[in-house]
Design an enzyme around this catalytic site. Sequence first.
Site, PDB file in Angstrom:
ATOM      1  CB  CYS A  26     -73.690  11.901 -13.326  1.00 16.30           C
ATOM      2  SG  CYS A  26     -71.981  12.456 -13.500  1.00 16.30           S
ATOM      3  CB  ALA A  58     -69.035  15.339 -14.843  1.00 19.47           C
ATOM      4  CD  GLN A 100     -68.220  18.907 -12.469  1.00 24.34           C
ATOM      5  OE1 GLN A 100     -68.760  17.839 -12.713  1.00 24.34           O
ATOM      6  NE2 GLN A 100     -68.026  19.349 -11.233  1.00 24.34           N
ATOM      7  CE1 TYR A 183     -65.489   9.806 -11.350  1.00 26.56           C
ATOM      8  CE2 TYR A 183     -66.213  11.953 -10.585  1.00 26.56           C
ATOM      9  CZ  TYR A 183     -66.467  10.613 -10.798  1.00 26.56           C
ATOM     10  OH  TYR A 183     -67.681  10.071 -10.457  1.00 26.56           O
ATOM     11  CG  LEU A 302     -75.110  15.548   3.871  1.00 21.08           C
ATOM     12  CD1 LEU A 302     -74.721  14.771   5.122  1.00 21.08           C
ATOM     13  CD2 LEU A 302     -76.343  14.931   3.225  1.00 21.08           C
ATOM     14  NE  ARG A 325     -77.485  11.834  -2.404  1.00 20.01           N
ATOM     15  CZ  ARG A 325     -76.172  11.890  -2.601  1.00 20.01           C
ATOM     16  NH1 ARG A 325     -75.525  13.020  -2.351  1.00 20.01           N
ATOM     17  NH2 ARG A 325     -75.507  10.845  -3.043  1.00 20.01           N
TER      18      ARG A 325
END
Length: 368
Positions: A26, A58, A100, A183, A302, A325
């Site tokens: 997002c 999303a 998505q 969600y 990760l 990330r």
Amino acid sequence: MTAPLFSSFKLRSVEFRNRIGVSPMCQYSSHDGFVSDWHLVHLGSRAQGGAGLVELEAAAVTAEGRISPDDLGIWKDEHIPGLRRAAEFVHSQGARAGMQLAHAGRKASTASPFNGDGLVLPADGGWQPVAPSAVAFAPDGYAVPAALDEAGIAAVVEAFRNAAKRALEAGFDFVELHAAHGYLLHEFLSPLANLRTDKYGGGFDNRIRLVLEVADAVRQVWPERLPLLVRISATDWAEGGWNADESVELARRLRDRGVDLVDCSSGGLVPGAKIPLVPGYQVGFAARIRREAGIATAAVGLITEPVQANTIVAEGSADLVFLARAMLRDPYWPVHAARALGETASWPTQYLRAAPQNSPARTAVTQP
């Protein structure tokens, strides 16, 4: 011999140039759900960076399905041109584009992270969230949602169906149903959020009903030649919640309904869950579902180092590796990973002069 991470992979008619995916992340940079210039640069730079697939964040299938007022949307036809422009640029860089499809459920109508967090009241542009049951995600910062009746549930299914039609018209190669991270679809799966006593609550078969109905509805309008993915939280990391055994069985049933890959994340259903945040902490879920459910999987969480990602694919723990990330920190993670693994990477022609002279990474991708 090609490193497994850089081998091609095919789902239905769609071939990915490597096993590296950009996870949906997002950006909270939309107005009324529309793609902005930020999205074009954000997504385009990751496609330039050599990923095999780039998945948009999303996209809310209804306006009230947004996490925040700043979320991306796909609930109306006017969103299609901007989405098409993003998909076309991703394609121009040799990557495959995915969308998505999401509904935030009881975690909706909250402020974007850089706008203060917390609940956004209707008077300030917020709205009434909906969920399987009238139970808030947390006592502070979240609204008590309205419990969906069966007509409301049917409308949600139809919203996912219509969103898939729009994604197809916008030119996406695959869609992913977001049934993770607390969600709406995940809320129906978990007994910690789903307290219903009708056919959508109670036992396992009832709690998975909505996810299966959405998958069926989307598969009906999504062409057979194109893949359908589902992201799940393989466990709630909470006693009495959704668990890995249930995830395996859900994956089997999704497979039988034309789902091609399960994107295996975890958590997000309840606050304060104790999650063992170590490198690759979710890979075991992808490996187990792939092995026991007989369906392709993606590993997330990760995953930051080239050797780590390559090992996941080489050992058969997952078919794809999605990075989040790590891709925010380095949009060119794939070309740098290629160099680390001794592979040839694709640089944009405009950047060839900067490609390392002592590496094989001096080939170009087709430009628009």
